[in-house]
Design an enzyme around this catalytic site. Structure first.
Site, PDB file in Angstrom:
ATOM      1  N   ASP A   1      30.333  75.965 -25.377  1.00 44.01           N
ATOM      2  CA  ASP A   1      28.939  76.696 -25.531  1.00 44.01           C
ATOM      3  C   ASP A   1      29.089  77.323 -26.879  1.00 44.01           C
ATOM      4  O   ASP A   1      29.900  78.083 -27.430  1.00 44.01           O
ATOM      5  CB  ASP A   1      29.024  77.919 -24.478  1.00 44.01           C
ATOM      6  CG  ASP A   1      29.469  77.356 -22.950  1.00 44.01           C
ATOM      7  OD1 ASP A   1      29.790  76.217 -22.910  1.00 44.01           O
ATOM      8  OD2 ASP A   1      29.013  77.960 -22.191  1.00 44.01           O
TER       9      ASP A   1
ATOM     10  N   ASN B   1      24.067  79.555 -25.627  1.00 49.42           N
ATOM     11  CA  ASN B   1      24.270  80.847 -26.271  1.00 49.42           C
ATOM     12  C   ASN B   1      24.297  80.733 -28.024  1.00 49.42           C
ATOM     13  O   ASN B   1      24.642  81.696 -28.663  1.00 49.42           O
ATOM     14  CB  ASN B   1      25.773  81.424 -25.974  1.00 49.42           C
ATOM     15  CG  ASN B   1      26.149  81.592 -24.745  1.00 49.42           C
ATOM     16  OD1 ASN B   1      26.707  80.771 -24.081  1.00 49.42           O
ATOM     17  ND2 ASN B   1      25.274  82.417 -23.982  1.00 49.42           N
TER      18      ASN B   1
ATOM     19  N   ASN C   1      22.288  79.474 -17.698  1.00 43.17           N
ATOM     20  CA  ASN C   1      21.638  80.559 -16.995  1.00 43.17           C
ATOM     21  C   ASN C   1      20.787  81.496 -18.272  1.00 43.17           C
ATOM     22  O   ASN C   1      19.887  82.171 -17.734  1.00 43.17           O
ATOM     23  CB  ASN C   1      22.667  81.582 -16.525  1.00 43.17           C
ATOM     24  CG  ASN C   1      23.645  81.866 -17.388  1.00 43.17           C
ATOM     25  OD1 ASN C   1      24.453  81.139 -18.189  1.00 43.17           O
ATOM     26  ND2 ASN C   1      24.236  83.337 -17.486  1.00 43.17           N
ATOM     27  N   HIS C   2      21.300  80.962 -19.630  1.00 44.38           N
ATOM     28  CA  HIS C   2      20.454  81.550 -20.609  1.00 44.38           C
ATOM     29  C   HIS C   2      19.244  80.945 -21.022  1.00 44.38           C
ATOM     30  O   HIS C   2      18.641  81.409 -22.030  1.00 44.38           O
ATOM     31  CB  HIS C   2      21.271  82.199 -21.797  1.00 44.38           C
ATOM     32  CG  HIS C   2      22.167  83.217 -21.283  1.00 44.38           C
ATOM     33  ND1 HIS C   2      21.937  84.341 -21.130  1.00 44.38           N
ATOM     34  CD2 HIS C   2      23.613  83.108 -21.254  1.00 44.38           C
ATOM     35  CE1 HIS C   2      22.946  85.376 -20.850  1.00 44.38           C
ATOM     36  NE2 HIS C   2      23.956  84.443 -20.858  1.00 44.38           N
TER      37      HIS C   2
ATOM     38  N   HIS D   1      27.361  73.732 -15.559  1.00 44.01           N
ATOM     39  CA  HIS D   1      27.471  75.230 -16.110  1.00 44.01           C
ATOM     40  C   HIS D   1      27.384  76.374 -14.809  1.00 44.01           C
ATOM     41  O   HIS D   1      26.602  76.337 -14.005  1.00 44.01           O
ATOM     42  CB  HIS D   1      25.988  75.524 -16.993  1.00 44.01           C
ATOM     43  CG  HIS D   1      26.105  76.702 -17.496  1.00 44.01           C
ATOM     44  ND1 HIS D   1      26.722  76.627 -18.858  1.00 44.01           N
ATOM     45  CD2 HIS D   1      25.734  77.994 -17.567  1.00 44.01           C
ATOM     46  CE1 HIS D   1      26.563  77.714 -19.429  1.00 44.01           C
ATOM     47  NE2 HIS D   1      26.063  78.615 -18.626  1.00 44.01           N
TER      48      HIS D   1
ATOM     49  N   HIS E   1      33.445  80.326 -21.013  1.00 51.11           N
ATOM     50  CA  HIS E   1      33.730  80.587 -22.426  1.00 51.11           C
ATOM     51  C   HIS E   1      35.388  80.534 -22.747  1.00 51.11           C
ATOM     52  O   HIS E   1      35.852  80.875 -23.755  1.00 51.11           O
ATOM     53  CB  HIS E   1      33.180  81.770 -23.260  1.00 51.11           C
ATOM     54  CG  HIS E   1      31.583  81.611 -23.344  1.00 51.11           C
ATOM     55  ND1 HIS E   1      31.156  82.570 -24.252  1.00 51.11           N
ATOM     56  CD2 HIS E   1      30.695  80.806 -22.752  1.00 51.11           C
ATOM     57  CE1 HIS E   1      29.657  82.024 -24.189  1.00 51.11           C
ATOM     58  NE2 HIS E   1      29.479  81.120 -23.497  1.00 51.11           N
TER      59      HIS E   1
HETATM   60 FE   FE2 Z   1      26.379  80.770 -19.360  1.00 47.00          FE
END
Ligand code: FE2
Length: 255
Positions: free
Chosen positions: A4, A36, A63-64, A147, A174
């Site tokens: 990420d 991210n 998710n982002h 993810h 992360h």
């Molecule tokens: Fe994430």
């Protein structure tokens, strides 16, 4: 597969390090998680371009995905930008692509877990099964960026796909895990590849803000941290004739 990319420090680290890594290890295909990339939350046109220019072939999300509004148009325009395949039907963009690399047809997919993530996506396990049935005969290698938050869900996905995927690599937490291996039926597996970005941080974000929030329980806006950086990746040596992995090597570079 590079973990990420967190904000500008992550994008710059990728720009500086991915090229030399590609040359050193004769990499044919680089898959980079970019969810991210834009100030820690989501992706934009310019940040997506920056990741491609750094040497990525495919960019995955999570998710982002839709944190930045422009991701909707970007996903529809860019076939190599993937969002989790288990969004319900009708969501913008796509969850997989097939790309030529090293003389092989490589299926790359992104899926998202459902445990401890506050989103109601479709089943990622069945989603990947459906994808493999749909694309049967059209690919030689299959890489999945899964993810997800829960290690159990990620390990389960590794076993679910053992012998059917070239690699199942987790993203999102992360923090790089140390369980890289080739499973018995030939699928390369790592629970989480880790983050590329600021290393003196909490998961890439400015540590003062995060610690303060834990202390006060008052919501605060998190900013991407500055300072020293890291790059997290997994190198997979794959055999297109079997579709399976031969070897894996974890990469973690900290400045
Ligand atoms: Fe994430």
């Amino acid at each position: 597969m590079v973990g990420d990319i967190c904000g500008r420090p992550g994008r710059h680290m990728l720009r500086e390090r991915l090229g030399p890594l590609r040359r050193e290890h004769s990499v044919d295909l680089a898959i980079v998680n970019g969810e991210n990339a834009a100030a820690g939350f989501g992706i934009t046109g310019p940040t997506y371009q920056e990741i491609l220019e750094a040497g990525a072939d495919v960019v995955t999300l999570g998710n982002h995905t839709f944190d930045k509004r422009e991701a909707v148009a970007l996903l529809d325009e860019e076939p190599r930008l993937l969002r989790p395949l288990n969004y319900p039907p009708g969501a913008p963009g796509r969850g997989h692509c097939i790309i030529e690399a090293g003389g092989a047809r490589v299926l790359v997919a992104n899926a998202m877990g459902r445990v401890f993530l506050p989103m109601n996506l479709d089943c990622p396990f069945r989603g990947v099964d459906d994808l493999l049935a749909q694309e049967a005969g059209r690919y030689d290698l299959f890489f999945l960026d899964f993810h997800a938050e829960a290690t159990s869900e990620k390990e389960a996905m590794g076993w679910h796909l053992d012998g059917r995927a070239t690699a199942v690599v987790g993203t999102h937490t992360h923090i790089q895990t140390a369980d890289d291996r080739v499973l018995p039926s030939g699928t390369a597996y790592l629970t989480d590849v880790g983050m590329t970005g600021p290393s003196e941080s909490v998961l890439g974000m400015d540590r003062k803000g995060v610690v303060g929030r834990f202390l006060s329980q008052v919501p605060a806006r998190f900013e991407v941290a500055e300072g020293k950086r890291q790059l997290s990746a997994l190198l997979v040596d794959a055999d297109p004739s079997t579709g399976l992995a031969k070897e894996v090597q974890r990469i973690f570079i900290r400045e």
